[in-house]
Design a protein around this motif. Sequence first.
Motif, short mmCIF file in Angstrom:
data_model
loop_
_atom_site.label_atom_id
_atom_site.label_comp_id
_atom_site.label_asym_id
_atom_site.label_seq_id
_atom_site.Cartn_x
_atom_site.Cartn_y
_atom_site.Cartn_z
N GLY A 34 36.50 27.20 45.21
CA GLY A 34 36.25 28.56 45.67
C GLY A 34 37.15 29.60 45.06
O GLY A 34 37.21 30.74 45.53
N LEU A 35 37.86 29.25 43.97
CA LEU A 35 38.80 30.17 43.36
C LEU A 35 38.13 31.07 42.31
O LEU A 35 38.63 32.15 42.02
N VAL A 36 37.04 30.62 41.74
CA VAL A 36 36.23 31.45 40.86
C VAL A 36 34.77 31.24 41.23
O VAL A 36 34.41 30.25 41.89
N GLU A 37 33.92 32.17 40.83
CA GLU A 37 32.49 31.99 41.02
C GLU A 37 31.75 32.52 39.80
O GLU A 37 32.21 33.46 39.13
N ARG A 38 30.59 31.92 39.51
CA ARG A 38 29.81 32.30 38.35
C ARG A 38 28.52 32.96 38.79
O ARG A 38 27.82 32.46 39.67
N GLU A 39 28.22 34.10 38.19
CA GLU A 39 26.98 34.81 38.48
C GLU A 39 25.83 34.08 37.79
O GLU A 39 25.85 33.90 36.57
N PRO A 40 24.84 33.59 38.55
CA PRO A 40 23.81 32.75 37.96
C PRO A 40 23.03 33.39 36.82
O PRO A 40 22.67 32.72 35.85
N LEU A 41 22.77 34.70 36.91
CA LEU A 41 21.94 35.35 35.89
C LEU A 41 22.73 35.66 34.63
O LEU A 41 22.28 35.39 33.51
N THR A 42 23.91 36.23 34.78
CA THR A 42 24.71 36.63 33.61
C THR A 42 25.63 35.52 33.13
O THR A 42 26.12 35.57 32.00
N ARG A 43 25.88 34.53 33.97
CA ARG A 43 26.80 33.43 33.66
C ARG A 43 28.22 33.92 33.38
O ARG A 43 28.95 33.34 32.60
#
Length: 267
Positions: A34-43
Amino acid sequence: AAAPAAPALRELAHAVGCSTSTVLRLLTALEKKGLVEREPLTRRYSLGPRVHALASARSRGADLYARALPHMRALRDQSGESVVLQVRAGDQHICLAQVESRHEIRRHVAVGQVFPLTRGATAQVLRAFGEPARGEPEDTPPSLADRRARAAGLPRGLAAVRAAGYAVSLEEREPGVSAIAAPIFDAHGAVWAALVVSGPAQRFGPTRMRAVATPLRTAALAISREQGYRGAYPGLAEEAGQPRLASAPTAPGEVRRGSRATRSAPQ
């Protein structure tokens, strides 16, 4: 954090001077925590919810830490066990500070360690006096931990915790470890922090918990008063000086080590 936009994998790899495969492995591990997250569309990657929760808890807990520390040390000396200050951050709670027991075998919680708001004495207190965890009903079927606590004559369940002013955990979250927690109120009567005493279950059992319950609530009330709280404290008949406990045998030193009850090297 200084980049104008959330960076992509290749941009991060270039910035740190590592291969994309290495950076991807690191990001995957951080994402699971939970320390980073990736935006599914833009990656593209950004800071995760746990980082924001930690920052929020630390920001509002700075003054609380300074007020609580003297009371935590006194309570450690009275109870003989480790004393922890926990603060709520959404559906989690975070260890803000700890004063360790002087026993060679003791409970240790790392400062900054994050816990879910689902199990344990702290979780019960924060849910009983604050907002419930998302998606969790007020009443749930009794668990084994509920039955053990009630059989020992200790409060269990949110209604009982609200009436008593404290909650207990008998090896509920971690085998071999027991804990008792009480709410800390702010000036508006809200509860987003808890004071906790915890130790090895073989030493810190129901009998010792009952003896610690009043000093724990008295210390939590004293901290609440310094926060500006002027209301009554549940379970305490009157404001009085902190009662004395029969001192448990102690060993010198305040050593932080391990993630559970640990034994320190001889002094």
